[in-house]
Each structure stands twice: as C-alpha cells, then as structure tokens.
Design a protein around this motif. Structure first.
Motif, short mmCIF file in Angstrom:
data_model
loop_
_atom_site.label_atom_id
_atom_site.label_comp_id
_atom_site.label_asym_id
_atom_site.label_seq_id
_atom_site.Cartn_x
_atom_site.Cartn_y
_atom_site.Cartn_z
N TYR A 1 0.84 -1.20 0.00
CA TYR A 1 0.00 0.00 0.00
C TYR A 1 0.88 1.25 0.00
CZ TYR A 1 -3.68 -3.21 1.66
OH TYR A 1 -4.57 -4.24 1.80
N CYS B 1 -9.78 -8.56 8.29
CA CYS B 1 -10.94 -9.30 7.78
C CYS B 1 -10.56 -10.34 6.74
CB CYS B 1 -11.97 -8.34 7.18
SG CYS B 1 -12.73 -7.23 8.38
N ARG B 2 -9.28 -10.49 6.47
CA ARG B 2 -8.86 -11.51 5.50
C ARG B 2 -9.27 -12.90 5.98
NH1 ARG B 2 -5.68 -10.41 1.23
NH2 ARG B 2 -4.67 -8.36 1.13
N ALA C 1 -9.20 -3.75 7.02
CA ALA C 1 -9.36 -4.68 5.90
C ALA C 1 -8.50 -5.92 6.05
CB ALA C 1 -9.04 -3.97 4.59
N GLU C 2 -7.24 -5.72 6.48
CA GLU C 2 -6.34 -6.86 6.65
C GLU C 2 -6.83 -7.79 7.76
OE1 GLU C 2 -3.75 -7.89 4.91
OE2 GLU C 2 -3.92 -6.25 3.47
N SER D 1 -8.12 2.10 7.59
CA SER D 1 -8.85 1.24 6.66
C SER D 1 -8.02 0.02 6.27
CB SER D 1 -9.23 2.04 5.40
OG SER D 1 -10.09 3.11 5.71
N ILE D 2 -6.72 0.22 6.10
CA ILE D 2 -5.84 -0.90 5.75
C ILE D 2 -5.81 -1.93 6.88
CG2 ILE D 2 -3.44 -1.55 5.31
CD1 ILE D 2 -3.14 1.21 3.91
#
Length: 211
Positions: free
Chosen positions: A171, A194-195, A191-192, A187-188
């Motif tokens: 990123y 939720c992998r 999101a990570e 946000s990163i």
C-alpha cells in the motif's frame, strides 16, 4: 470481540510502515496504535542521540554503538540497518512477545529493515508513506528544527532513493492531509483483519468447520 474469539485469536501479524524522513510516518503510527487496542507499536533500538521530548523505552531504546554491536553479534535483531549514520534495529523478542499473545505489531522502520523482514518472515503488510511532493518534504524537515542544513540535504537525497522502493510495498498512503492519511491507514488495518486467513482459523470451533 467475545472472550471465546479472543482466546482463539491466531498469532498476530506484522504491519511494516516505511517513509522518507519528514513524511509524517512516526506521528501517523503513534495515532494508529491509539485507535486499535490489538495493535502494538514495536519500539526499536537505536544508537542515535535522544531528542528533546523523547522518552527512552517509549520512542526508542537508546543504546551505545557498542551495545548495539553486541546485540547484532548475538542475533538479537529481526532486522537492523544503518540510516543517516545511526543504527536502528527491531528485537526478535519484542516481535514474538506480542505476536504470541495474538496482537498485531506495527513496525515503523526504514526500507532496509523492511526488506530484511520481508525476507526473514515471508509475511506482513507493507505500507509506504509519501509526502505530497519533495518541496513539502523539505519544508517539513526544516520546520522540525532538529537537523542542520547538511543533514537536511542528506535526507532529501536519500528520500529520492527511498521513494523508488515504494513499488515493493502493498500500500502507498500520501500524507498531504494528516487526518485523511490516518483514515487510510485505519482502513488498511481493518481490511487486513478481515482476511479469510486471519478470521476463519479462530472460528473453526464456533461454526464446526473442518478447514
């Protein structure tokens, strides 16, 4: 998060953040760990002089070049590098202490250290912080009033080489507006987290999954 999810949380991950000096990396990282209770900021060891307002053990572990050399020889560092004439390193013990507890670890390190971690661990989320442009970067370095003109020129020269390495990161976040850049980092991390590989291992018993 429920207590059952907390107990079954997998080993913590790594978030590696790099940037040219003056891009705002440290300020962003400090705010990021304040937002996420499961994120721990790895405190690096360094041989550089302690600046006004810095606290040993909080901002860095300030040690002598001799002590740093001994730690290198003992294999105590997961990564280490010499930057702007000073040495910086991340202790393996620090990383594993938090990861074994299921906490993610945030590392605020240079491109050399990031490359070593990428090779040693083969995992991690790599984030590069950019200033809006080089003119603004110079302005920020001058406004810090911590370096003389010669050091600033060296940092500006190194910045160009460091920015070229941003292509190797997952990123890129441009720190033009601090709050917007911080939201991007949040946000990163969200999101990570939720992998599939991060979530499902901790829920196999809850949903009776055979994976």
């Amino acid at each position: 998060m429920s207590s059952s999810q907390t107990k079954s949380r997998p080993k913590g991950g790594l978030f590696i953040v790099s940037a040219p000096s003056g891009a705002g990396k440290t300020s962003l990282c400090n705010r990021l760990v304040d937002f996420f209770p499961h994120l721990r900021h790895s405190v690096s060891f360094t041989t550089r002089a302690q600046r006004a307002g810095e606290e040993d053990g909080v901002d860095y572990f300030f040690i002598t070049p001799e002590s740093f050399k001994e730690m290198v020889e003992q294999g105590a560092f997961a990564e280490w590098a010499e930057v702007h004439g000073n040495r910086y390193g991340t202790a393996i013990e620090t990383l594993e202490h938090w990861r074994e507890q299921g906490c993610d670890v945030l590392l605020d390190i240079d491109i050399q250290g990031a490359a070593q971690l990428r090779k040693a661990y083969g995992e991690g989320v790599f984030i590069f912080i950019l200033p809006p442009d080089l003119k603004e970067l110079r302005k920020r370095l001058e406004n810090r009033q911590t370096d003389d003109a010669e050091v600033i020129e060296r940092r500006m020269k190194n910045a160009r080489d460091e920015i070229r390495e941003s292509v190797n990161y997952d990123y890129v976040v441009v720190n033009d507006d601090f709050d917007i850049a911080l939201d991007a980092l949040k946000s990163i991390v969200i999101a990570e987290g939720c992998r599939t590989a991060r979530v499902l291992p901790g829920l196999t018993e809850v949903f009776d999954l055979d994976i």
